[in-house]
Design a protein around this motif. Sequence first.
Motif, PDB file in Angstrom:
ATOM      1  N   SER A 208      10.693  -3.392  -0.625  1.00  0.00           N
ATOM      2  CA  SER A 208      11.173  -2.001  -0.702  1.00  0.00           C
ATOM      3  C   SER A 208       9.710  -1.303  -1.199  1.00  0.00           C
ATOM      4  CB  SER A 208      12.162  -1.784  -1.629  1.00  0.00           C
ATOM      5  OG  SER A 208      13.404  -2.141  -1.048  1.00  0.00           O
ATOM      6  N   THR A 209       9.182  -1.883  -2.056  1.00  0.00           N
ATOM      7  CA  THR A 209       7.818  -1.129  -2.817  1.00  0.00           C
ATOM      8  C   THR A 209       6.864  -1.167  -1.484  1.00  0.00           C
ATOM      9  OG1 THR A 209       8.386  -2.325  -4.841  1.00  0.00           O
ATOM     10  CG2 THR A 209       6.415  -1.365  -4.535  1.00  0.00           C
ATOM     11  N   LEU A 210       6.425  -2.034  -0.936  1.00  0.00           N
ATOM     12  CA  LEU A 210       5.743  -2.227   0.252  1.00  0.00           C
ATOM     13  C   LEU A 210       6.214  -0.923   1.271  1.00  0.00           C
ATOM     14  CD1 LEU A 210       3.130  -3.185   1.625  1.00  0.00           C
ATOM     15  CD2 LEU A 210       4.543  -4.998   2.611  1.00  0.00           C
ATOM     16  N   VAL A 211       7.421  -0.757   1.829  1.00  0.00           N
ATOM     17  CA  VAL A 211       7.948   0.050   2.410  1.00  0.00           C
ATOM     18  C   VAL A 211       7.681   1.363   2.085  1.00  0.00           C
ATOM     19  CG1 VAL A 211       9.798   1.192   3.875  1.00  0.00           C
ATOM     20  CG2 VAL A 211       9.561  -1.338   3.612  1.00  0.00           C
ATOM     21  N   ASN A 212       7.861   1.680   0.875  1.00  0.00           N
ATOM     22  CA  ASN A 212       7.273   3.015   0.257  1.00  0.00           C
ATOM     23  C   ASN A 212       6.066   3.349   0.211  1.00  0.00           C
ATOM     24  OD1 ASN A 212      10.080   3.379  -0.288  1.00  0.00           O
ATOM     25  ND2 ASN A 212      10.015   2.518  -2.392  1.00  0.00           N
TER      26      ASN A 212
ATOM     27  N   VAL B 154       2.372 -13.131   8.091  1.00  0.00           N
ATOM     28  CA  VAL B 154       2.727 -13.606   6.476  1.00  0.00           C
ATOM     29  C   VAL B 154       1.928 -12.444   5.686  1.00  0.00           C
ATOM     30  CG1 VAL B 154       2.820 -15.220   4.821  1.00  0.00           C
ATOM     31  CG2 VAL B 154       3.296 -15.719   7.477  1.00  0.00           C
ATOM     32  N   LEU B 155       2.660 -11.972   4.655  1.00  0.00           N
ATOM     33  CA  LEU B 155       2.382 -11.289   3.663  1.00  0.00           C
ATOM     34  C   LEU B 155       2.576 -11.777   2.137  1.00  0.00           C
ATOM     35  CD1 LEU B 155       3.416  -7.729   4.966  1.00  0.00           C
ATOM     36  CD2 LEU B 155       1.065  -8.815   5.287  1.00  0.00           C
ATOM     37  N   ILE B 156       1.588 -12.434   1.599  1.00  0.00           N
ATOM     38  CA  ILE B 156       1.812 -12.856   0.190  1.00  0.00           C
ATOM     39  C   ILE B 156       1.449 -11.755  -0.672  1.00  0.00           C
ATOM     40  CG2 ILE B 156       0.669 -14.343  -1.662  1.00  0.00           C
ATOM     41  CD1 ILE B 156       1.929 -15.810   0.705  1.00  0.00           C
ATOM     42  N   THR B 157       2.702 -11.200  -1.253  1.00  0.00           N
ATOM     43  CA  THR B 157       2.729  -9.928  -1.895  1.00  0.00           C
ATOM     44  C   THR B 157       2.666 -10.249  -3.389  1.00  0.00           C
ATOM     45  OG1 THR B 157       5.265 -10.453  -2.099  1.00  0.00           O
ATOM     46  CG2 THR B 157       4.694  -8.984  -0.407  1.00  0.00           C
ATOM     47  N   LYS B 158       2.441  -9.177  -4.191  1.00  0.00           N
ATOM     48  CA  LYS B 158       2.226  -9.106  -5.481  1.00  0.00           C
ATOM     49  C   LYS B 158       1.105  -9.834  -5.952  1.00  0.00           C
ATOM     50  CE  LYS B 158       6.942  -8.656  -6.665  1.00  0.00           C
ATOM     51  NZ  LYS B 158       8.257  -9.197  -7.791  1.00  0.00           N
ATOM     52  N   SER B 159      -0.181  -9.806  -4.959  1.00  0.00           N
ATOM     53  CA  SER B 159      -1.275 -10.715  -5.240  1.00  0.00           C
ATOM     54  C   SER B 159      -1.772 -10.328  -6.555  1.00  0.00           C
ATOM     55  CB  SER B 159      -2.278 -10.393  -4.125  1.00  0.00           C
ATOM     56  OG  SER B 159      -2.771  -9.214  -4.109  1.00  0.00           O
ATOM     57  N   ASP B 160      -1.553  -9.317  -7.012  1.00  0.00           N
ATOM     58  CA  ASP B 160      -2.129  -8.833  -8.393  1.00  0.00           C
ATOM     59  C   ASP B 160      -1.796  -9.827  -9.587  1.00  0.00           C
ATOM     60  OD1 ASP B 160       0.251  -7.255  -9.790  1.00  0.00           O
ATOM     61  OD2 ASP B 160       0.176  -7.100  -7.640  1.00  0.00           O
ATOM     62  N   LEU B 161      -0.655 -10.478  -9.261  1.00  0.00           N
ATOM     63  CA  LEU B 161      -0.124 -11.516 -10.520  1.00  0.00           C
ATOM     64  C   LEU B 161      -0.931 -12.693 -10.466  1.00  0.00           C
ATOM     65  CD1 LEU B 161       3.978 -11.233  -9.691  1.00  0.00           C
ATOM     66  CD2 LEU B 161       2.353  -9.939 -11.458  1.00  0.00           C
TER      67      LEU B 161
ATOM     68  N   SER C  97      -1.034  -6.306  -2.468  1.00  0.00           N
ATOM     69  CA  SER C  97      -0.465  -5.836  -3.744  1.00  0.00           C
ATOM     70  C   SER C  97      -0.342  -4.294  -3.615  1.00  0.00           C
ATOM     71  CB  SER C  97      -1.627  -6.018  -4.852  1.00  0.00           C
ATOM     72  OG  SER C  97      -1.268  -5.044  -5.966  1.00  0.00           O
ATOM     73  N   SER C  98       0.975  -4.058  -3.323  1.00  0.00           N
ATOM     74  CA  SER C  98       1.580  -2.517  -3.647  1.00  0.00           C
ATOM     75  C   SER C  98       1.060  -1.994  -4.734  1.00  0.00           C
ATOM     76  CB  SER C  98       3.005  -2.516  -2.993  1.00  0.00           C
ATOM     77  OG  SER C  98       3.548  -3.271  -2.053  1.00  0.00           O
TER      78      SER C  98
ATOM     79  N   VAL D 266      -1.952  -3.751   6.448  1.00  0.00           N
ATOM     80  CA  VAL D 266      -0.387  -3.940   6.938  1.00  0.00           C
ATOM     81  C   VAL D 266      -0.074  -2.585   7.991  1.00  0.00           C
ATOM     82  CG1 VAL D 266       1.973  -4.100   6.510  1.00  0.00           C
ATOM     83  CG2 VAL D 266       0.053  -5.135   4.990  1.00  0.00           C
ATOM     84  N   GLY D 267      -0.652  -1.538   7.485  1.00  0.00           N
ATOM     85  CA  GLY D 267      -0.398  -0.110   8.222  1.00  0.00           C
ATOM     86  C   GLY D 267      -0.883  -0.263   9.648  1.00  0.00           C
ATOM     87  N   GLU D 268      -1.943  -0.981   9.637  1.00  0.00           N
ATOM     88  CA  GLU D 268      -2.832  -0.904  10.756  1.00  0.00           C
ATOM     89  C   GLU D 268      -2.171  -1.721  11.867  1.00  0.00           C
ATOM     90  OE1 GLU D 268      -6.896  -1.980  10.088  1.00  0.00           O
ATOM     91  OE2 GLU D 268      -6.904  -0.300   8.814  1.00  0.00           O
ATOM     92  N   TYR D 269      -1.475  -2.812  11.344  1.00  0.00           N
ATOM     93  CA  TYR D 269      -0.636  -3.589  12.240  1.00  0.00           C
ATOM     94  C   TYR D 269       0.436  -2.728  13.188  1.00  0.00           C
ATOM     95  CZ  TYR D 269      -1.918  -8.177  11.051  1.00  0.00           C
ATOM     96  OH  TYR D 269      -2.808  -9.365  10.776  1.00  0.00           O
ATOM     97  N   LEU D 270       0.850  -1.763  12.534  1.00  0.00           N
ATOM     98  CA  LEU D 270       1.815  -0.955  13.230  1.00  0.00           C
ATOM     99  C   LEU D 270       1.296   0.318  14.159  1.00  0.00           C
ATOM    100  CD1 LEU D 270       4.122  -0.756   9.994  1.00  0.00           C
ATOM    101  CD2 LEU D 270       4.473  -1.649  12.145  1.00  0.00           C
ATOM    102  N   GLY D 271      -0.114   0.247  14.209  1.00  0.00           N
ATOM    103  CA  GLY D 271      -0.845   1.159  14.890  1.00  0.00           C
ATOM    104  C   GLY D 271      -0.089   1.782  16.123  1.00  0.00           C
ATOM    105  N   GLY D 272      -0.090   3.348  16.014  1.00  0.00           N
ATOM    106  CA  GLY D 272       0.542   3.891  16.992  1.00  0.00           C
ATOM    107  C   GLY D 272       2.068   3.875  16.995  1.00  0.00           C
TER     108      GLY D 272
END
Length: 365
Positions: free
Chosen positions: A218-222, A155-162, A187-188, A197-203
């Motif tokens: 989309s912002t996170l994927v970017n 689970v990713l709680i996005t926009k944590s900066d808000l 927070s993207s 998040v990127g580390e989860y995809l490792g390899g």
Amino acid sequence: MSYDLSLLGWTELLAGGLPADTVPARVSRVDRGAAEVIAADGQHHVKYSARVRRASAADPVALPCVGDWVAIRWLPEGRYEVDEVLPRSTAFVRGGVSRDSVGGLSGDGQGQVLAANVDLVFVAEPSMHSTDFADLGRIERLVALAWESGGTPVVLITKSDLFEKGLDDLLDDVRAAAPGVAVHAVSSLHGDGVELVGEYLGGSRTAVILGPSGAGKSTLVNALAGGTVMDTQQVRAADGRGRHTTVHRELIPLPGGGLIIDTPGIRRIGLYDMAEGVELVFSDIEALAELCRFGDCGHTGEPGCAVLEALESGRLPERRLVSWRKLQREAQWMASRTDARLRKEQQNKWKIIHKEMRRSGRNRP
Ligand SMILES: Nc1nc2c(ncn2[C@@H]2O[C@H](COP(=O)(O)OP(=O)(O)OP(=O)(O)O)[C@@H](O)[C@H]2O)c(=O)[nH]1
Ligand SMILES: [Zn+2]
């Protein structure tokens, strides 16, 4: 251009199932009876063999979908075709085919695979959504769906900066709503948590991102891709195309390793065939239910009900029990709607009940 297939998730295990005279390729996009695939020797647009077409006409689940590994065969006429879909490790199946789905061959209640071989399912929920806080009920649903697919939810709680104060409390609530699932704030905008998040995809792991419109997917994927690979809402608002216009249907290789699948189908995925997923999301309630005096306890006032005891003592938040009941009902409803076998059983059950009713009517003095 040549590709290292191991970076796309190709494994020894898969190699064992490859038919003679074929080479492996991963489907990056499907489009009416044909697929875009990535093979070691480059990208190809490939049609399906007669065998694949026959199998998919009988059962749409057999259709190649994004994320699939397929065996492609070089034909004498100088092109590849899809010879076979290799066994899937995981699959997002939608019961029935929606009106607007692209390439749906069947219209009546048979499953359609939206994405295959997905290792990780990021459930994106914004910390704040217009004026509301993160929706715990929505997280529960999407986590259930993720488990059901065979992938591992995060689970990713996005926009944590808000969210300045109280983020930790929110994360605690989310953790309680998704037992056994990793929960992170992202927070993207500020870059917080993106690397993690990127580390989860490792390899060479493959992920999808689920979540409501505007969650910042989309912002996170970017941010992960280190460039603009997906249109975000702002871009789309600027060109007047409105919000729900993501047309990409792709497998996106990330520069740091790993892949993300982002398709309209996955974006719109709802609540389907998720009975087992519900059990996992509500493992706390399922564990309590085992302690009820009666095996078939309905948790509605039966003596010795451990669920209601936990509710009264405050150990089990009421919201959680309400969500559980709601999801169970929905899951049952979806299952009865989409599972032909169950439907048949229910018809038979009603036939028997009607027969009983008629008989008891006849026997009445
Ligand atoms: N404050 C803040 N805003 C963000 C963040 N990430 C994205 N946004 C904004 O939120 C809005 C929606 O972001 P998108 O990435 O388009 O959301 P989405 O989940 O892809 O939405 P759909 O494509 O409709 O499913 C945009 O205006 C972004 O600029 C963030 O970390 N913090
Ligand atoms: Zn009970």
